[in-house]
Write a protein that holds these residues in place. Structure first.
Motif, mmCIF file in Angstrom:
data_model
loop_
_atom_site.group_PDB
_atom_site.id
_atom_site.type_symbol
_atom_site.label_atom_id
_atom_site.label_comp_id
_atom_site.label_asym_id
_atom_site.label_seq_id
_atom_site.Cartn_x
_atom_site.Cartn_y
_atom_site.Cartn_z
ATOM 1 N N PRO A 192 0.825 -1.206 0.000
ATOM 2 C CA PRO A 192 0.000 0.000 0.000
ATOM 3 C C PRO A 192 0.860 1.257 0.000
ATOM 4 C CG PRO A 192 -0.806 -1.580 1.612
ATOM 5 C CD PRO A 192 0.510 -2.102 1.120
ATOM 6 N N ALA A 193 0.382 2.278 -0.706
ATOM 7 C CA ALA A 193 1.128 3.533 -0.778
ATOM 8 C C ALA A 193 1.057 4.305 0.529
ATOM 9 C CB ALA A 193 0.591 4.395 -1.921
ATOM 10 N N GLY A 194 0.076 3.992 1.362
ATOM 11 C CA GLY A 194 -0.045 4.678 2.639
ATOM 12 C C GLY A 194 -0.715 6.029 2.551
ATOM 13 N N ASN A 195 -1.490 6.246 1.489
ATOM 14 C CA ASN A 195 -2.187 7.527 1.340
ATOM 15 C C ASN A 195 -3.325 7.654 2.351
ATOM 16 O OD1 ASN A 195 -0.494 7.635 -0.838
ATOM 17 N ND2 ASN A 195 -2.075 7.895 -2.378
ATOM 18 N N THR A 196 -3.747 8.877 2.560
ATOM 19 C CA THR A 196 -4.869 9.136 3.464
ATOM 20 C C THR A 196 -6.112 9.601 2.706
ATOM 21 O OG1 THR A 196 -4.106 11.404 3.830
ATOM 22 C CG2 THR A 196 -3.328 9.705 5.370
ATOM 23 N N ASP A 197 -6.010 9.683 1.381
ATOM 24 C CA ASP A 197 -7.129 10.195 0.582
ATOM 25 C C ASP A 197 -7.645 9.167 -0.420
ATOM 26 O OD1 ASP A 197 -4.961 10.126 -1.096
ATOM 27 O OD2 ASP A 197 -5.240 12.146 -1.910
ATOM 28 N N ASP A 198 -7.418 7.872 -0.158
ATOM 29 C CA ASP A 198 -7.819 6.841 -1.119
ATOM 30 C C ASP A 198 -8.870 5.890 -0.548
ATOM 31 O OD1 ASP A 198 -6.029 5.713 0.647
ATOM 32 O OD2 ASP A 198 -4.890 4.608 -0.868
ATOM 33 N N PHE A 199 -9.687 6.398 0.366
ATOM 34 C CA PHE A 199 -10.820 5.619 0.847
ATOM 35 C C PHE A 199 -11.925 5.641 -0.210
ATOM 36 C CE2 PHE A 199 -8.554 6.859 4.656
ATOM 37 C CZ PHE A 199 -8.537 5.681 5.396
ATOM 38 N N ALA A 200 -12.653 4.542 -0.316
ATOM 39 C CA ALA A 200 -13.660 4.423 -1.371
ATOM 40 C C ALA A 200 -14.876 3.684 -0.837
ATOM 41 C CB ALA A 200 -13.075 3.681 -2.569
ATOM 42 N N THR A 201 -15.930 3.665 -1.619
ATOM 43 C CA THR A 201 -17.114 2.879 -1.299
ATOM 44 C C THR A 201 -16.849 1.418 -1.631
ATOM 45 O OG1 THR A 201 -18.544 4.763 -1.810
ATOM 46 C CG2 THR A 201 -19.573 2.580 -1.771
ATOM 47 N N TYR A 202 -17.237 0.559 -0.735
ATOM 48 C CA TYR A 202 -17.173 -0.886 -0.960
ATOM 49 C C TYR A 202 -18.532 -1.313 -1.520
ATOM 50 C CZ TYR A 202 -17.517 -5.793 0.785
ATOM 51 O OH TYR A 202 -17.742 -7.144 0.926
ATOM 52 N N TYR A 203 -18.498 -1.823 -2.749
ATOM 53 C CA TYR A 203 -19.726 -2.225 -3.437
ATOM 54 C C TYR A 203 -19.931 -3.731 -3.335
ATOM 55 C CZ TYR A 203 -19.730 2.428 -5.540
ATOM 56 O OH TYR A 203 -19.758 3.783 -5.727
ATOM 57 N N PRO A 204 -21.173 -4.195 -3.504
ATOM 58 C CA PRO A 204 -21.408 -5.640 -3.484
ATOM 59 C C PRO A 204 -20.578 -6.372 -4.540
ATOM 60 C CG PRO A 204 -23.488 -4.460 -3.287
ATOM 61 C CD PRO A 204 -22.430 -3.427 -3.584
ATOM 62 N N ALA A 205 -20.132 -7.566 -4.178
ATOM 63 C CA ALA A 205 -19.400 -8.399 -5.129
ATOM 64 C C ALA A 205 -20.345 -8.867 -6.232
ATOM 65 C CB ALA A 205 -18.780 -9.587 -4.410
ATOM 66 N N GLY A 206 -19.760 -9.457 -7.281
ATOM 67 C CA GLY A 206 -20.539 -9.852 -8.447
ATOM 68 C C GLY A 206 -21.690 -10.780 -8.125
ATOM 69 N N GLY A 207 -21.507 -11.664 -7.131
ATOM 70 C CA GLY A 207 -22.597 -12.552 -6.749
ATOM 71 C C GLY A 207 -23.801 -11.780 -6.264
ATOM 72 N N GLY A 208 -23.564 -10.752 -5.451
ATOM 73 C CA GLY A 208 -24.655 -9.930 -4.956
ATOM 74 C C GLY A 208 -25.339 -9.152 -6.060
ATOM 75 N N LEU A 209 -24.545 -8.513 -6.905
ATOM 76 C CA LEU A 209 -25.132 -7.753 -8.007
ATOM 77 C C LEU A 209 -25.998 -8.649 -8.880
ATOM 78 C CD1 LEU A 209 -25.494 -5.308 -9.841
ATOM 79 C CD2 LEU A 209 -23.320 -5.903 -10.944
ATOM 80 N N SER A 210 -25.491 -9.818 -9.240
ATOM 81 C CA SER A 210 -26.244 -10.681 -10.154
ATOM 82 C C SER A 210 -27.485 -11.254 -9.488
ATOM 83 C CB SER A 210 -25.353 -11.799 -10.693
ATOM 84 O OG SER A 210 -24.761 -12.542 -9.647
ATOM 85 N N ALA A 211 -27.467 -11.393 -8.155
ATOM 86 C CA ALA A 211 -28.642 -11.914 -7.455
ATOM 87 C C ALA A 211 -29.803 -10.932 -7.468
ATOM 88 C CB ALA A 211 -28.285 -12.273 -6.013
ATOM 89 N N THR A 212 -29.566 -9.676 -7.827
ATOM 90 C CA THR A 212 -30.677 -8.731 -7.962
ATOM 91 C C THR A 212 -31.525 -9.042 -9.181
ATOM 92 O OG1 THR A 212 -29.526 -7.094 -9.372
ATOM 93 C CG2 THR A 212 -29.256 -6.883 -6.967
ATOM 94 N N TRP A 213 -30.954 -9.700 -10.170
ATOM 95 C CA TRP A 213 -31.639 -9.940 -11.450
ATOM 96 C C TRP A 213 -32.255 -8.636 -11.957
ATOM 97 C CZ3 TRP A 213 -33.183 -14.851 -13.972
ATOM 98 C CH2 TRP A 213 -32.449 -15.946 -13.497
ATOM 99 N N ASN A 214 -31.491 -7.582 -11.886
ATOM 100 C CA ASN A 214 -32.039 -6.262 -12.194
ATOM 101 C C ASN A 214 -31.005 -5.424 -12.934
ATOM 102 O OD1 ASN A 214 -33.170 -3.713 -12.239
ATOM 103 N ND2 ASN A 214 -33.803 -3.732 -10.098
ATOM 104 N N PRO A 215 -31.198 -5.185 -14.238
ATOM 105 C CA PRO A 215 -30.221 -4.406 -15.001
ATOM 106 C C PRO A 215 -30.113 -2.959 -14.529
ATOM 107 C CG PRO A 215 -32.178 -4.760 -16.305
ATOM 108 C CD PRO A 215 -32.328 -5.608 -15.082
ATOM 109 N N GLU A 216 -31.162 -2.443 -13.917
ATOM 110 C CA GLU A 216 -31.074 -1.076 -13.394
ATOM 111 C C GLU A 216 -30.055 -1.006 -12.266
ATOM 112 O OE1 GLU A 216 -33.823 2.597 -11.720
ATOM 113 O OE2 GLU A 216 -34.766 0.692 -12.240
ATOM 114 N N MET A 217 -29.987 -2.047 -11.442
ATOM 115 C CA MET A 217 -28.981 -2.095 -10.383
ATOM 116 C C MET A 217 -27.581 -2.231 -10.972
ATOM 117 S SD MET A 217 -30.350 -1.678 -7.389
ATOM 118 C CE MET A 217 -31.335 -0.439 -8.251
#
Length: 745
Positions: A103-128
């Motif tokens: 890790p570079a050790g930066n303090t400005d590289d926090f991000a949103t953690y999104y659902p993994a592919g299994g979760g996304l595909s379980a929505t069966w929803n292209p809008e998601m």
């Protein structure tokens, strides 16, 4: 667009089809404009030719190989920046050092953690899927990235795959339908996707060496459709070449895959980026079609095959400078198209780790949760009637943004189930927490990135007696017990397939002990891949399946448990009763050795189970609701069709319960007396409908007749076979509620 019908069909060209309510039709033009993909533009070709004409050989070649862990080398004197890349299946990866994975050790590289592919595909929803792409694309731009190394969507061929949690589904139609809006959403933010891993990269075991063998029809019908649509319909700007071989050639030096199919057939104008250290030659890989070699060098980035060895090859005459120019121009074309060059002032700015993005992650996660069993109606919980609740299991507090060999996310915001329960239950409810089990395990030998073998893990399956006693005590003194069990991203990980389906860490015994202590026990799985839960399913009346579901995972799963959200997720893969029932294992063709023949052919996933009449534990497309639905009055707009027509199927979906809910209507096609091998049924359309309690909605699915084609390897053409087709409409691959038949002339 609230309280609407979320519709999906095989007519998906610009991601969404017309979305209807009984009394209202969405504006199709508005919908199409929202999701419209932008093709790679040729308008900058003159400038590109001029710039490349001014470059030295060394400068051109600097564009074609890694110069740091996630960039190539720019040409500052000509205004050519580095191409900045970032991993992104779960969110934009933290910044790492230029010369190592540290890790570079930066303090400005926090991000949103999104659902993994299994979760996304379980929505069966292209809008998601579009929401996911747009949201993560905004985060990538906020971090000044040009290429997001996502989405990853190789077909789930074996339940044991180390990346099953990350890949999407076992079905090519569902995959392609979700991939296109994802790609479109990302690239609307002036960030290129890098769709991966092209192709037939379906296992971690020996992934860097295995030579995959399959027939052409299987390749075309199962393993390529999502790549085709990502490129042709989604206009993906880059593709990642996989580690494995295909029919004798590594995929980063495979002219059939990279040139004949990708560019000649599909018209791809973008950049082929190698997976890290997936290039094995200079001349062969370059001339086959790889444009940018990335990887971790043994000593120096100048040692890459596309670095000093390429300079030498050009000077010695074995590679022409014209060949080098071709690849350099593709790199510049990508930079111009994402506005890193040219129209830089109009480039999207992006945003990151915002409340809006956490809400996006929540919306996806809340639609992905699958209710597997609720036979005694323990769910949803009536919080107002509770005095106490036992929360048991390491996954009640486990965070999943990081772990394993796969790219994780550095996030400040990850809500666990225990966090959410404390926040959402009335203050009068006593929470009795017990960890229940430890998640320690030991691979038999060190797993090395890029040097992968199947690891039989020596899991710690003997439970700690005191931890079990604490869990039982918590369950006994509580009105209800909720077990949060499953796996984590150290156990399900890139670089190692699982050895078996056994539920790890002794959890099966723990679940039985808690159930014996409190009959009102709810089992919640947090995992991305199937496990052997036969006994758990037989002995428990309430079972919920969650996923590695992002920053808001805890809130999403708890809202389902409390009834704030009616579950509408559907399994994106088949859960077998035993591993030998799955096709790659039934045919003894996994994990292979130096070569691996995909002996099951087109019968992947539910196609195998349904065709061979093998009953799974839970079928593809399965998922319950807190309400009930009836399907009626299914019909087609005509009885006979020709090859260039589109079939419209309608049916009524009635909510016969007491809660508003969403149901996924799934359309599976079959043909009798086919002259070629066919699966018993194939998914060809689906639509997710919101229906208020007691009311009825009309569901509409549109199906181009060409979607019924099979690939004829002899003529090298997609062929629609004339005959009578049956369309089964239901809510899983095994549960048909309505049938209609049509004739194709």
């Amino acid at each position: 667009m609230k309280n609407k019908m979320l519709c999906l069909s095989a007519a998906l060209v610009l991601v969404m089809v017309s979305c209807k309510k009984e009394t209202e039709t969405a504006d199709a033009g508005e919908v199409a404009a929202t999701y419209e993909a932008t093709p790679i533009s040729d308008e900058y070709d003159a400038q590109i030719d001029s710039i490349v004409g001014q470059m030295t050989l060394e400068e051109k070649i600097g564009l074609l190989h890694g110069y740091s862990m996630f960039t190539n080398k720019g040409v500052e004197r000509l205004g050519v920046p580095e191409v900045h890349m970032a991993d992104g299946p779960l969110g934009v990866r933290e910044e790492i050092s230029r010369n190592s994975w540290a890790p570079a050790g930066n303090t400005d590289d926090f991000a949103t953690y999104y659902p993994a592919g299994g979760g996304l595909s379980a929505t069966w929803n292209p809008e998601m899927a579009y929401t996911f792409g747009k949201s993560i694309g905004e985060e990538a731009r906020a971090r000044d990235k040009d290429v997001l190394l996502a989405p990853a969507f190789n077909i789930i061929r074996t339940p044991l795959g180390g990346r099953t949690y990350e890949y999407m589904t076992e079905d090519p139609f569902l995959n392609k339908t979700l991939v296109v809006p994802y790609v479109t959403g990302v690239q609307q933010n002036d960030v290129a996707v890098c769709v991966k891993h092209y192709a037939a990269n379906n296992q971690e075991t020996n992934r860097g060496t295995v030579d995959v063998q399959m027939d052409e029809r299987t390749l075309r019908e199962i393993y390529l459709p999502a790549f085709h649509d990502a490129i042709v319909k989604g206009q993906a700007y880059s593709v990642m070449g996989a580690y494995n071989k295909f029919r004798g050639d590594y995929l980063c030096e495979n002219p059939y895959m990279l040139q004949s199919i990708l560019r000649d057939e599909w018209g791809f104008k973008g950049v082929v980026i190698s997976d890290w250290a997936a290039v094995h030659s200079t001349k062969k890989a370059l001339e086959a079609g790889t444009d940018l070699e990335m990887g971790t060098p043994a000593a120096s980035f100048d040692d890459h095959f596309f670095a000093n060895p390429l300079i030498k090859a050009v000077k010695e005459g074995s590679v022409t400078e014209t060949e080098v120019d071709k690849h350099a121009k593709r790199i510049l074309k990508l930079l111009y198209n994402v506005k890193a060059m040219g129209k830089k002032d109009s480039r999207a700015k992006g945003s990151i780790a915002t409340e809006a993005h956490y809400k996006d992650a929540y919306n996806i996660a809340s639609e992905s949760v699958v209710l597997l069993k609720n036979s005694e109606n323990l769910l949803p919980l009536n919080a107002s009637a509770l005095k106490s609740v036992a929360i048991i299991g390491a996954n009640a507090t486990q965070k999943h943004a990081q772990g394993g060999f796969g790219a994780g996310v550095k996030t400040k915001h990850e809500v666990t189930p225990l966090d959410a329960l404390k926040a959402k239950l009335p203050k009068s409810v006593a929470i009795n927490y017990a960890e229940g089990y430890k998640t320690l395990f030991k691979p038999k030998k060190e797993m090395k990135f890029g040097d992968v073998t199947q690891e039989a893990k020596e899991t710690v399956n003997e439970l700690d007696s005191k931890m079990v006693a604490d869990a039982v005590a918590a369950a006994k003194k509580s009105d209800v017990a909720i077990l949060f069990v499953g796996a984590n991203r150290d156990y399900e990980t890139e670089a190692s397939d699982r050895a078996d389906l056994i539920l790890p860490f002794g959890q099966e015994k723990l679940i039985a002990a808690v159930k014996a202590a409190n009959p009102k026990t709810i089992v919640v799985f947090i995992a991305g891949a199937p496990y052997d839960i036969n006994n758990v399913a037989a002995q428990n009346s309430a079972i919920v399946w969650g996923w590695y579901n992002g920053s808001e995972a805890g809130n999403a799963i708890v809202d389902v448990l409390l009834g704030n959200v009616n579950p509408s997720g559907k399994l994106p893969w088949t859960m077998p009763k035993k591993i030998q029932d799955s096709p790659a294992h039934a045919t003894n063709s996994f994990p292979g050795g130096a070569t691996e023949e995909y002996k099951e052919g087109i019968l992947v996933g539910y196609r195998w189970f349904d065709t061979k009449n093998i009953v799974p534990l839970y079928p593809f497309g399965y998922g319950l609701s807190y309400t009930t639905f009836e399907f009626a009055n299914a019909k087609t707009d005509k009885k006979e069709y020709t090859e260039n027509e589109t079939i419209t199927v309608t049916l009524d979906v009635k909510n016969t319960g007491k809660a508003d809910g969403k149901e996924v209507v799934q359309l599976y096609s079959s043909i009798g007396n086919s002259k070629v091998e066919r699966a018993a049924k194939e998914l060809k359309g689906f639509t997710k409908v919101m229906v208020k309690a007691g009311s009825t909605q009309k569901a509409t699915l549109t199906l181009p007749v060409k979607e019924l084609a099979y690939y004829d390897a002899a003529s090298k053409k997609w062929t629609v076979e004339p005959g009578t087709y049956t369309f089964k409409l239901g809510n899983s691959s095994r549960d048909s509620k309505q049938e209609v038949t049509v004739t194709i002339k």
